[in-house]
Design a protein around this motif. Structure first.
Motif, PDB file in Angstrom:
ATOM      1  N   ASP A 127       0.847  -1.121   0.000  1.00  0.00           N
ATOM      2  CA  ASP A 127      -0.054   0.087   0.122  1.00  0.00           C
ATOM      3  C   ASP A 127       0.699   1.188  -0.224  1.00  0.00           C
ATOM      4  O   ASP A 127       0.650   2.094   0.865  1.00  0.00           O
ATOM      5  N   LYS A 147       3.043   5.715   2.295  1.00  0.00           N
ATOM      6  CA  LYS A 147       1.894   4.567   2.526  1.00  0.00           C
ATOM      7  C   LYS A 147       0.630   5.445   2.135  1.00  0.00           C
ATOM      8  O   LYS A 147       0.255   6.638   2.649  1.00  0.00           O
ATOM      9  N   GLY A 200      -0.571   4.125  -3.047  1.00  0.00           N
ATOM     10  CA  GLY A 200      -0.746   3.294  -3.916  1.00  0.00           C
ATOM     11  C   GLY A 200       0.448   3.174  -5.224  1.00  0.00           C
ATOM     12  O   GLY A 200       0.894   4.266  -5.368  1.00  0.00           O
TER      13      GLY A 200
END
Length: 243
Positions: A180, A201, A204
């Protein structure tokens, strides 16, 4: 060189590091803080909560403290290193030192703004002979560490990775939707370039990096696992990082 091991495999051996840290004062992989301070200042605020992963006896945490960073937690799996560094910096309340395995970080989820590593992941990959195809064992080790890094990062937090590994090698390990995070990279140095990766974080993967992950998964599913044997120990890793 005084601390040069007789085999690259020893870089993954905690006993080697314990022995080395008993006598070695300090060592900097990939240059000191001044070499990439301009990049770090762009991505790490001085008031943010920082985790230094595999701190070793580097002066990086102290240099950052001197530059105004107010909260740095340092972890290493060498108890000798942690005890020595804690004693050396006992007057620096902003620096804490813990003995910990990077595969099993003893922190709650989402507690750090930044996780920073300099050469730690490279040391975990010293036995690899093909940078295009990391062994299953090494890939699993890195996967465990990166899952933990992602877990302890806050939303919007950044994983900063400093390495000699070029993007076409290192992004193959970092481009996983499960972590992520997005991936950006920078370089520093003159005669030899080092690389600083910033993985944020919650952002994506970019379409390009997502495509890379899909391609790597397809290659893994389509091909049997190759087993490679290293017949002669090599110090190429040390030569590449310019000791």
């Amino acid at each position: 060189m005084e601390y040069l091991p007789d085999s690259n495999t020893r870089y993954k051996d905690v006993d080697y590091w314990n022995e080395r840290y008993r006598t070695e004062e300090s060592f900097e992989w990939f240059g000191d803080f001044t070499k990439f301070e301009h990049l770090l200042k762009q991505h790490v605020g001085t008031d943010e909560n920082v985790l230094m992963l595999g701190c070793g006896n580097s002066a990086l945490s102290y240099d950052m403290y001197q530059a105004g960073y107010t909260s740095i937690t340092n972890v290493d799996y060498s108890s000798v290193c942690v005890e020595s560094m804690a004693e050396r910096h006992k007057d620096c309340a902003q620096l804490s030192w813990l003995c910990m395995d990077a595969r099993r970080l003893a922190f709650p989820d989402g507690v750090f703004d930044v996780v920073l590593e300099k050469g730690t992941l490279d040391a975990m990959l010293v036995e690899e002979t093909d940078p295009w195809k990391v062994s299953e064992k090494a890939a699993q080790l890195l996967h465990q560490v990166l899952l933990e890094v992602s877990r302890v990062l806050k939303p919007g937090g950044r994983f900063i990775s400093v390495t000699f590994a070029q993007p076409h090698f290192r992004k193959r390990l970092y481009a996983r939707a499960k972590y992520d995070w997005s991936i950006k990279h920078y370089h520093y140095g003159s005669s030899f370039h080092y690389f600083l990766y910033v993985l944020t974080k919650g952002e994506g993967l970019s379409p390009e990096d997502a495509a890379l992950e899909r391609r790597l998964l397809e290659e893994t599913e389509a091909s049997p696992t190759d087993v490679k044997f290293q017949e002669v120990d090599s110090e190429d890793f040390l030569n590449n990082i310019g000791l």
